[in-house]
Design a protein around this motif. Structure first.
Motif, mmCIF file in Angstrom:
data_model
loop_
_atom_site.group_PDB
_atom_site.id
_atom_site.type_symbol
_atom_site.label_atom_id
_atom_site.label_comp_id
_atom_site.label_asym_id
_atom_site.label_seq_id
_atom_site.Cartn_x
_atom_site.Cartn_y
_atom_site.Cartn_z
ATOM 1 N N GLY A 333 39.622 81.894 11.146
ATOM 2 C CA GLY A 333 40.593 82.746 11.828
ATOM 3 C C GLY A 333 41.908 82.043 12.107
ATOM 4 N N PHE A 334 41.847 80.762 12.454
ATOM 5 C CA PHE A 334 43.071 79.998 12.707
ATOM 6 C C PHE A 334 43.944 79.892 11.455
ATOM 7 N N PHE A 335 43.300 79.624 10.311
ATOM 8 C CA PHE A 335 44.038 79.177 9.130
ATOM 9 C C PHE A 335 43.830 80.023 7.882
ATOM 10 N N GLY A 336 42.920 81.013 7.933
ATOM 11 C CA GLY A 336 42.631 81.801 6.743
ATOM 12 C C GLY A 336 41.591 81.108 5.868
ATOM 13 N N HIS A 390 35.951 74.253 25.521
ATOM 14 C CA HIS A 390 36.018 75.482 24.728
ATOM 15 C C HIS A 390 36.641 76.656 25.478
ATOM 16 N N ILE A 391 36.610 76.636 26.787
ATOM 17 C CA ILE A 391 37.104 77.787 27.545
ATOM 18 C C ILE A 391 38.577 78.104 27.262
ATOM 19 N N PRO A 392 39.489 77.108 27.150
ATOM 20 C CA PRO A 392 40.899 77.456 26.919
ATOM 21 C C PRO A 392 41.274 77.765 25.472
ATOM 22 N N ILE A 393 40.323 77.735 24.537
ATOM 23 C CA ILE A 393 40.637 77.995 23.130
ATOM 24 C C ILE A 393 41.092 79.439 22.953
ATOM 25 N N SER A 394 42.124 79.645 22.135
ATOM 26 C CA SER A 394 42.603 80.977 21.786
ATOM 27 C C SER A 394 42.231 81.286 20.339
ATOM 28 N N GLU A 395 41.839 82.531 20.078
ATOM 29 C CA GLU A 395 41.431 82.919 18.729
ATOM 30 C C GLU A 395 42.619 83.259 17.832
ATOM 31 N N LYS A 396 43.831 83.187 18.329
ATOM 32 C CA LYS A 396 44.990 83.615 17.554
ATOM 33 C C LYS A 396 45.181 82.774 16.294
ATOM 34 N N ARG A 397 45.714 83.424 15.271
ATOM 35 C CA ARG A 397 46.053 82.738 14.032
ATOM 36 C C ARG A 397 47.162 81.710 14.294
ATOM 37 N N SER A 398 47.032 80.543 13.664
ATOM 38 C CA SER A 398 48.081 79.538 13.784
ATOM 39 C C SER A 398 49.370 80.044 13.145
#
Length: 408
Positions: A333-336, A390-398
């Protein structure tokens, strides 16, 4: 275009089935190494630090080769990568069985087996799955690949112990080397490369890919947390059978405990793969690490018996490789999917550095203190740290892997 899509839809089940059988064989054999701790050290009079260091080297080499293997699979295809890995893996087992020296143990069971596992593992299989499966289904399919690996552990652990009892540890390793040759024809089903989708960015060099990836904060947190997963898994896989013997149980209990971990991880991996598509993946990972802390703490508080060993194995199995589907899905998800093989490989390198310390420290601490307690407690502390990471990780694409993407 329609014919191409139809062909891909027909090929996909074949790719998944072949990939799962490869994952079963590769990880199944690898999961038995802890069963060889006592017979190998007893035959040659080595301390557990010697055998532990060999497997620590194996885990570290596995981690170091994983990004290379992932890049090879991305560029040259999965089939060639898996076939080369199977041959090297088998050669390592043969040298481990026939060498009889510390050097041959370090080279065969450590370096060659580590290279072989890294290039014939479920991580390479998942890279192929990631390219072939739509984004919304990847987490679940990654769960299937991970569950197949656990099925291998369930099958190979008790068989491995029975083979050791019946034929001796050297012959068992030779048989396992023969089993790995089945990967060669199976890998043919994964021949070729899936066309890249609209998710892909422009072609980047290895250095530029890594430079952009490691500027992504969430990826760094994910990589750091995966270190803890490796520490937990490697320590339990290698040292728990010997720990249970030290507690007065038979070696068969250790083998069945490993088998139960594999069996229950089938449920855990599939469940994590499913939940990864329904809930925030970072929170799912945090809950898995926190649950490991609770399960391990209870195991240490309760007197060790066959029942407690099997209960620990069952609950640990539910959490065992459950981290892999959401971790792989986050990387994708981050990088494709285009760079998933390499960038998941670097995350897995962190996992294997953790494995190195889990195995090595287990041997050192036991030889120095006659107990594994300090490593169990360290694992609990690391589990708490991973939960927080792991709690502050965001699933958004880089954004660095999004700028050159075509509009969707």
């Amino acid at each position: 275009m329609t014919n191409s899509k139809s062909a891909a839809s027909v090929a996909l089940p074949i790719i998944i089935v072949a990939g799962c059988f490869i994952a079963m064989a590769s990880f199944g054999v690898r999961s038995t190494f802890g069963l060889f701790t006592l017979p190998v050290t007893a035959e040659f009079g080595w301390g557990r630090e010697v055998y532990g260091l060999a497997l620590a080297i194996q885990n570290l080499v596995w981690g170091l080769i994983q990004p290379v293997a992932g890049g090879m699979a991305d560029r040259y295809g999965t089939a060639k990568t898996l076939s080369a890995g199977a041959l090297i893996y088998a050669a390592g087992l043969l040298l481990m069985a026939l060498g009889g020296t510390e050097a041959s143990l370090y080279l065969g069971g450590g370096v060659l087996a580590g290279i072989g596992i890294g290039t014939a593992s479920f991580a390479v299989v998942m890279a192929a799955f990631g390219r072939a499966v739509p984004a919304e289904k990847r987490s679940f399919v990654f769960g299937i690949a991970t569950a197949a690996s656990s099925a291998g552990q369930f099958v190979f652990a008790p068989i491995g112990q029975q083979f050791i009892n019946s034929f001796g540890w050297q012959t068992t390793l030779i048989y396992f080397a023969a089993v790995l040759m089945l990967i060669l024809p199976l890998s043919f089903a994964l021949k070729g490369k899936t066309e890249h989708s609209a998710e892909d960015t422009e072609d980047l060099s290895v250095v530029e890919t890594l430079r952009r990836a490691f500027k992504h904060r969430s990826y760094n947190l994910l990589v750091a947390g995966f270190f803890v997963c490796g520490f937990h898994l490697a320590f339990v896989t290698v040292h728990m059978p010997a720990y249970l013997v030290q507690c007065g149980l038979s070696p068969d209990v250790g083998s069945w405990a490993l088998a139960l971990i594999g069996l229950f991880n089938i449920v855990g991996s599939l469940g994590a793969g499913y939940l990864g598509g329904k809930v925030p993946k970072q929170l799912l990972l945090a809950s898995i690490y926190l649950s490991r802390v609770v399960v391990t703490g209870l195991f240490l508080l309760i007197p060790v018996s066959e029942v407690s060993a099997y209960l620990f194995a069952a609950f640990t199995g539910l959490l065992w490789l459950a981290t892999v589907p959401p971790t792989a899905a986050l990387v994708s998800g981050f990088f494709g999917p285009k760079y998933m093989g390499m960038l998941y490989g670097f995350a897995f390198l962190s996992h294997q550095v953790g494995s190195f310390f889990g195995v090595w420290l287990g041997g050192i601490v036991f030889d120095r203190t006659g107990s594994y307690d300090l490593v169990w407690y360290l694992g609990i502390l690391l589990g708490l740290a991973a939960t927080a990471l792991h709690i502050p990780i965001s699933e958004k694409r880089s954004e660095r892997f999004q700028a050159a993407m075509p509009a969707q």
